[in-house]
Motif scaffolding. Structure first.
Motif, PDB file in Angstrom:
ATOM      1  N   GLY A 189       0.801  -1.233   0.000  1.00 50.08           N
ATOM      2  CA  GLY A 189       0.000   0.000   0.000  1.00 50.08           C
ATOM      3  C   GLY A 189       0.829   1.276   0.000  1.00 50.08           C
ATOM      4  N   ILE A 190       2.145   1.166  -0.206  1.00 52.64           N
ATOM      5  CA  ILE A 190       2.950   2.398  -0.267  1.00 52.64           C
ATOM      6  C   ILE A 190       3.470   2.602  -1.685  1.00 52.64           C
ATOM      7  CG2 ILE A 190       3.586   2.416   2.170  1.00 52.64           C
ATOM      8  CD1 ILE A 190       6.358   1.387   1.376  1.00 52.64           C
ATOM      9  N   PRO A 191       3.722   3.862  -2.085  1.00 50.49           N
ATOM     10  CA  PRO A 191       4.124   4.107  -3.465  1.00 50.49           C
ATOM     11  C   PRO A 191       5.416   3.381  -3.859  1.00 50.49           C
ATOM     12  CG  PRO A 191       3.406   6.136  -2.445  1.00 50.49           C
ATOM     13  CD  PRO A 191       3.492   5.110  -1.348  1.00 50.49           C
ATOM     14  N   ARG A 192       5.446   3.059  -5.173  1.00 49.75           N
ATOM     15  CA  ARG A 192       6.615   2.413  -5.783  1.00 49.75           C
ATOM     16  C   ARG A 192       7.849   3.298  -5.678  1.00 49.75           C
ATOM     17  NH1 ARG A 192       8.959   3.582 -10.434  1.00 49.75           N
ATOM     18  NH2 ARG A 192       7.411   5.222 -10.716  1.00 49.75           N
ATOM     19  N   ALA A 193       7.678   4.586  -6.010  1.00 51.67           N
ATOM     20  CA  ALA A 193       8.822   5.488  -6.156  1.00 51.67           C
ATOM     21  C   ALA A 193       8.987   6.376  -4.920  1.00 51.67           C
ATOM     22  CB  ALA A 193       8.638   6.364  -7.400  1.00 51.67           C
ATOM     23  N   SER A 194      10.241   6.616  -4.552  1.00 52.75           N
ATOM     24  CA  SER A 194      10.540   7.628  -3.531  1.00 52.75           C
ATOM     25  C   SER A 194      11.781   8.361  -4.011  1.00 52.75           C
ATOM     26  CB  SER A 194      10.796   6.980  -2.172  1.00 52.75           C
ATOM     27  OG  SER A 194      11.850   6.047  -2.276  1.00 52.75           O
ATOM     28  N   ALA A 195      11.938   9.606  -3.586  1.00 51.79           N
ATOM     29  CA  ALA A 195      13.045  10.384  -4.152  1.00 51.79           C
ATOM     30  C   ALA A 195      13.423  11.555  -3.262  1.00 51.79           C
ATOM     31  CB  ALA A 195      12.643  10.913  -5.536  1.00 51.79           C
ATOM     32  N   VAL A 196      14.705  11.929  -3.375  1.00 53.32           N
ATOM     33  CA  VAL A 196      15.120  13.237  -2.870  1.00 53.32           C
ATOM     34  C   VAL A 196      15.724  14.008  -4.044  1.00 53.32           C
ATOM     35  CG1 VAL A 196      15.530  12.625  -0.451  1.00 53.32           C
ATOM     36  CG2 VAL A 196      17.387  12.371  -2.115  1.00 53.32           C
ATOM     37  N   LEU A 197      15.621  15.311  -3.950  1.00 55.23           N
ATOM     38  CA  LEU A 197      16.200  16.194  -4.964  1.00 55.23           C
ATOM     39  C   LEU A 197      17.134  17.151  -4.226  1.00 55.23           C
ATOM     40  CD1 LEU A 197      16.036  17.232  -7.963  1.00 55.23           C
ATOM     41  CD2 LEU A 197      14.257  18.795  -7.173  1.00 55.23           C
ATOM     42  N   ILE A 198      18.374  17.235  -4.683  1.00 52.51           N
ATOM     43  CA  ILE A 198      19.336  18.189  -4.108  1.00 52.51           C
ATOM     44  C   ILE A 198      19.499  19.331  -5.103  1.00 52.51           C
ATOM     45  CG2 ILE A 198      21.713  18.532  -3.291  1.00 52.51           C
ATOM     46  CD1 ILE A 198      20.447  16.415  -1.620  1.00 52.51           C
ATOM     47  N   LEU A 199      19.355  20.557  -4.634  1.00 54.79           N
ATOM     48  CA  LEU A 199      19.648  21.726  -5.476  1.00 54.79           C
ATOM     49  C   LEU A 199      21.008  22.270  -5.059  1.00 54.79           C
ATOM     50  CD1 LEU A 199      16.296  23.784  -5.359  1.00 54.79           C
ATOM     51  CD2 LEU A 199      16.956  21.955  -6.951  1.00 54.79           C
ATOM     52  N   ASN A 200      21.858  22.585  -6.037  1.00 53.42           N
ATOM     53  CA  ASN A 200      23.168  23.185  -5.742  1.00 53.42           C
ATOM     54  C   ASN A 200      23.240  24.600  -6.296  1.00 53.42           C
ATOM     55  OD1 ASN A 200      23.716  20.091  -5.982  1.00 53.42           O
ATOM     56  ND2 ASN A 200      25.451  20.887  -4.845  1.00 53.42           N
ATOM     57  N   ASP A 201      23.831  25.476  -5.487  1.00 48.75           N
ATOM     58  CA  ASP A 201      24.034  26.876  -5.858  1.00 48.75           C
ATOM     59  C   ASP A 201      25.070  26.958  -6.988  1.00 48.75           C
ATOM     60  OD1 ASP A 201      24.343  29.670  -5.656  1.00 48.75           O
ATOM     61  OD2 ASP A 201      25.917  29.450  -4.124  1.00 48.75           O
ATOM     62  N   GLN A 202      24.746  27.698  -8.052  1.00 47.95           N
ATOM     63  CA  GLN A 202      25.689  27.767  -9.182  1.00 47.95           C
ATOM     64  C   GLN A 202      26.915  28.622  -8.883  1.00 47.95           C
ATOM     65  OE1 GLN A 202      23.706  28.533 -12.955  1.00 47.95           O
ATOM     66  NE2 GLN A 202      23.318  26.337 -13.160  1.00 47.95           N
ATOM     67  N   ALA A 203      26.853  29.487  -7.880  1.00 50.27           N
ATOM     68  CA  ALA A 203      28.015  30.328  -7.589  1.00 50.27           C
ATOM     69  C   ALA A 203      29.060  29.579  -6.768  1.00 50.27           C
ATOM     70  CB  ALA A 203      27.571  31.588  -6.854  1.00 50.27           C
ATOM     71  N   THR A 204      28.628  28.796  -5.788  1.00 51.97           N
ATOM     72  CA  THR A 204      29.581  28.165  -4.867  1.00 51.97           C
ATOM     73  C   THR A 204      29.597  26.652  -4.970  1.00 51.97           C
ATOM     74  OG1 THR A 204      27.879  28.009  -3.150  1.00 51.97           O
ATOM     75  CG2 THR A 204      29.258  30.004  -3.144  1.00 51.97           C
ATOM     76  N   GLY A 205      28.614  26.077  -5.623  1.00 52.84           N
ATOM     77  CA  GLY A 205      28.481  24.619  -5.658  1.00 52.84           C
ATOM     78  C   GLY A 205      27.826  24.060  -4.408  1.00 52.84           C
ATOM     79  N   TYR A 206      27.657  24.879  -3.377  1.00 51.92           N
ATOM     80  CA  TYR A 206      27.073  24.373  -2.127  1.00 51.92           C
ATOM     81  C   TYR A 206      25.626  23.932  -2.350  1.00 51.92           C
ATOM     82  CZ  TYR A 206      30.707  25.361   1.269  1.00 51.92           C
ATOM     83  OH  TYR A 206      31.860  25.309   1.997  1.00 51.92           O
ATOM     84  N   PRO A 207      25.240  22.811  -1.720  1.00 53.32           N
ATOM     85  CA  PRO A 207      23.832  22.433  -1.770  1.00 53.32           C
ATOM     86  C   PRO A 207      22.977  23.500  -1.071  1.00 53.32           C
ATOM     87  CG  PRO A 207      25.170  20.589  -1.060  1.00 53.32           C
ATOM     88  CD  PRO A 207      26.060  21.807  -1.022  1.00 53.32           C
ATOM     89  N   LEU A 208      21.891  23.872  -1.739  1.00 54.57           N
ATOM     90  CA  LEU A 208      20.958  24.858  -1.183  1.00 54.57           C
ATOM     91  C   LEU A 208      19.843  24.181  -0.407  1.00 54.57           C
ATOM     92  CD1 LEU A 208      20.140  26.859  -4.436  1.00 54.57           C
ATOM     93  CD2 LEU A 208      21.440  27.716  -2.484  1.00 54.57           C
ATOM     94  N   ALA A 209      19.483  22.976  -0.898  1.00 53.16           N
ATOM     95  CA  ALA A 209      18.303  22.337  -0.311  1.00 53.16           C
ATOM     96  C   ALA A 209      18.319  20.851  -0.601  1.00 53.16           C
ATOM     97  CB  ALA A 209      17.028  22.947  -0.899  1.00 53.16           C
ATOM     98  N   CYS A 210      17.732  20.103   0.332  1.00 48.90           N
ATOM     99  CA  CYS A 210      17.385  18.708   0.093  1.00 48.90           C
ATOM    100  C   CYS A 210      15.863  18.658   0.175  1.00 48.90           C
ATOM    101  CB  CYS A 210      18.014  17.801   1.155  1.00 48.90           C
ATOM    102  SG  CYS A 210      17.519  16.083   0.923  1.00 48.90           S
ATOM    103  N   MET A 211      15.240  18.241  -0.914  1.00 46.77           N
ATOM    104  CA  MET A 211      13.781  18.323  -0.995  1.00 46.77           C
ATOM    105  C   MET A 211      13.182  16.937  -1.189  1.00 46.77           C
ATOM    106  SD  MET A 211      13.804  21.201  -4.030  1.00 46.77           S
ATOM    107  CE  MET A 211      12.179  21.782  -3.601  1.00 46.77           C
ATOM    108  N   GLU A 212      11.975  16.744  -0.679  1.00 44.97           N
ATOM    109  CA  GLU A 212      11.223  15.538  -1.053  1.00 44.97           C
ATOM    110  C   GLU A 212      11.067  15.593  -2.562  1.00 44.97           C
ATOM    111  OE1 GLU A 212       8.670  12.503  -1.924  1.00 44.97           O
ATOM    112  OE2 GLU A 212       8.084  14.560  -2.413  1.00 44.97           O
ATOM    113  N   GLY A 213      11.416  14.479  -3.253  1.00 43.45           N
ATOM    114  CA  GLY A 213      11.481  14.541  -4.710  1.00 43.45           C
ATOM    115  C   GLY A 213      10.384  13.810  -5.453  1.00 43.45           C
ATOM    116  N   SER A 214       9.592  12.963  -4.779  1.00 45.83           N
ATOM    117  CA  SER A 214       8.654  12.137  -5.557  1.00 45.83           C
ATOM    118  C   SER A 214       7.492  12.960  -6.109  1.00 45.83           C
ATOM    119  CB  SER A 214       8.140  10.964  -4.715  1.00 45.83           C
ATOM    120  OG  SER A 214       7.211  11.398  -3.762  1.00 45.83           O
ATOM    121  N   ILE A 215       7.085  13.983  -5.392  1.00 44.51           N
ATOM    122  CA  ILE A 215       5.960  14.803  -5.880  1.00 44.51           C
ATOM    123  C   ILE A 215       6.445  15.677  -7.045  1.00 44.51           C
ATOM    124  CG2 ILE A 215       4.327  16.640  -5.232  1.00 44.51           C
ATOM    125  CD1 ILE A 215       4.631  15.449  -2.299  1.00 44.51           C
ATOM    126  N   ILE A 216       7.666  16.191  -6.901  1.00 41.16           N
ATOM    127  CA  ILE A 216       8.254  16.977  -7.994  1.00 41.16           C
ATOM    128  C   ILE A 216       8.402  16.091  -9.233  1.00 41.16           C
ATOM    129  CG2 ILE A 216      10.422  18.085  -8.744  1.00 41.16           C
ATOM    130  CD1 ILE A 216      10.607  19.105  -5.766  1.00 41.16           C
TER     131      ILE A 216
END
Ligand SMILES: NC(=O)c1ccc[n+]([C@@H]2O[C@H](COP(=O)([O-])OP(=O)(O)OC[C@H]3O[C@@H](n4cnc5c(N)ncnc54)[C@H](O)[C@@H]3O)[C@@H](O)[C@H]2O)c1
Length: 356
Positions: free
Chosen positions: A104-131
């Motif tokens: 009864g739980i979804p097949r797919a799960s995901a995280v999405l990491i966004l990285n800042d283009q100026a420094t390369g630093y990760p800006l966010a870790c987001m729940e990714g399956s809805i995106i």
């Protein structure tokens, strides 16, 4: 919280860089931003296809992590970089464990990491399956719109494989003013068929909903056919089922035998990506030894480089590009940042002076 970075001598003359704050974005927050914004997400996906076609993205091949002891499962890494107005780098890390649905739980799960283009630093870790589901449905809705122009909008839709992705695709079509006289449903699982029917009723559809007992009748009675199964290899072989020349959204990529693609107009999201990983398009290329059966990409259609005829079925095969996840993820991030709702982890990066 913005922390000053120690500059290297070479960088000293340039504008000083700062380490951006790092945020964790939950699925609830993602959902709050995206719900009701289907039209904007489709526009964003279309715009990202244009940026990709213009060469202002980096989208290397996805990496498939597979397991010898769990052959139906996989985790895919989709690193990417988007230019245009979006300007973000990052990666989607998305699992597909089809056996999950029995619990009864979804097949797919995901995280999405966004990285800042100026420094390369990760800006966010987001729940990714809805995106991920939203960008997939937005791409399908964009394709349904662009590829049906000139033939008239289909009023009979059939869904083959009715899990979460089928639900999102219906939601995105409905939100962009599609309406249907008939909705056909077929799934190997009766439970999935019942679940999807229940969703359709709650969505307020005025269409007659028919559950078919096999793919043939569903395909023959639909002008828009959506494949969203988890089939690993072709299970639909008969070209005569497509004699009425439907528009096919082949979202699950591996359902159709090569002969069906070879007898159709083929529009992909990205040719190099799509002709990999045992997709039906990949099998078609292996069968004929060339790519001549590929007519172009959705961006080619949107920009008038490819025009469509109505003398064959049209099959849209979207491999699913990491750049779409980043564009939608950045949209969610910007909305939350703009309304002061980012949940920043204050001390996430703590080693910020090179020599202590
Ligand atoms: N191309 C893309 O960008 C993209 C993005 C996301 C997901 N997908 C694909 O979409 C598909 C559906 O994802 P989901 O999250 O909805 O999965 P899900 O597990 O929730 O649903 C899949 C459904 O397909 C059914 N099914 C399996 N084989 C079938 C067959 N031969 N005939 C009819 N029904 C069958 C299953 O019973 C299940 O109900 C997956 O293959 C996934 O990889 C593609």
């Amino acid at each position: 919280m913005m922390t000053e970075l120690a500059s290297s001598p070479a960088a000293a003359a340039a504008e000083p860089k700062t380490v951006p704050p790092f945020a964790v974005i939950s699925g609830t927050q993602v959902q709050q931003v995206l719900q009701g914004r289907e039209k904007e997400v489709i526009e964003l996906v279309e715009q990202t296809y244009r940026v990709h076609a213009a060469g202002d993205t980096v989208n290397p091949p996805s990496y498939f992590l597979r397991f010898p002891d769990r052959p139906t499962s996989r985790i895919i890494a989709l690193p990417a970089s988007v230019g245009g107005q979006v300007e973000v780098d990052g990666i989607k890390w998305v699992s597909s464990f089809p056996d999950n649905v029995a619990s009864g739980i979804p097949r797919a799960s995901a995280v999405l990491i966004l990285n800042d283009q100026a420094t390369g630093y990760p800006l966010a870790c987001m729940e990714g399956s809805i995106i991920s589901a939203s960008r997939t449905a937005a791409s399908a809705a964009a394709a349904a719109d662009w590829l049906s122009r000139g033939r008239g909008r289909p009023r009979r839709i059939g869904f083959l494989g009715v899990g979460l992705i089928a639900r999102y695709i219906h939601t995105f079509l409905k939100a962009t003013d599609w309406s249907f006289d008939e909705i056909g449903v077929f799934d190997l699982s009766g439970e999935s068929e019942e679940g999807f029917k229940g969703y359709l009723e709650r969505s307020g559809t005025g269409a007659r909903v028919t559950v078919h007992d096999g793919p043939e009748q569903l395909i023959r009675s639909s002008d828009l056919v959506v494949f969203a199964t988890v089939a690993g290899q072709p299970h639909v072989h008969d070209t005569t089922w497509f004699a009425h020349k439907p528009l096919v959204l082949h979202v699950s990529l591996r359902d159709l035998a090569p002969e069906i693609l070879l007898a159709s107009t083929n529009i992909l999201d990205d040719v190099d990506h799509c002709l990999k990983a045992g997709t039906s398009a990949h099998l078609a290329e292996q069968k004929v030894g060339n790519r001549d059966f590929v007519d172009g990409t959705l961006a080619d259609v949107m920009e008038g480089r490819v025009s469509l005829t109505d003398d064959r079925p049209i099959v849209f095969s979207p491999f699913g590009l990491g750049v779409l996840d980043l564009a939608v993820g950045k949209y969610v991030y910007d909305e939350l940042a703009g309304s002061g709702q980012l949940r920043v982890v204050e001390d996430f990066f703590s080693e910020l002076r090179r020599y202590g």
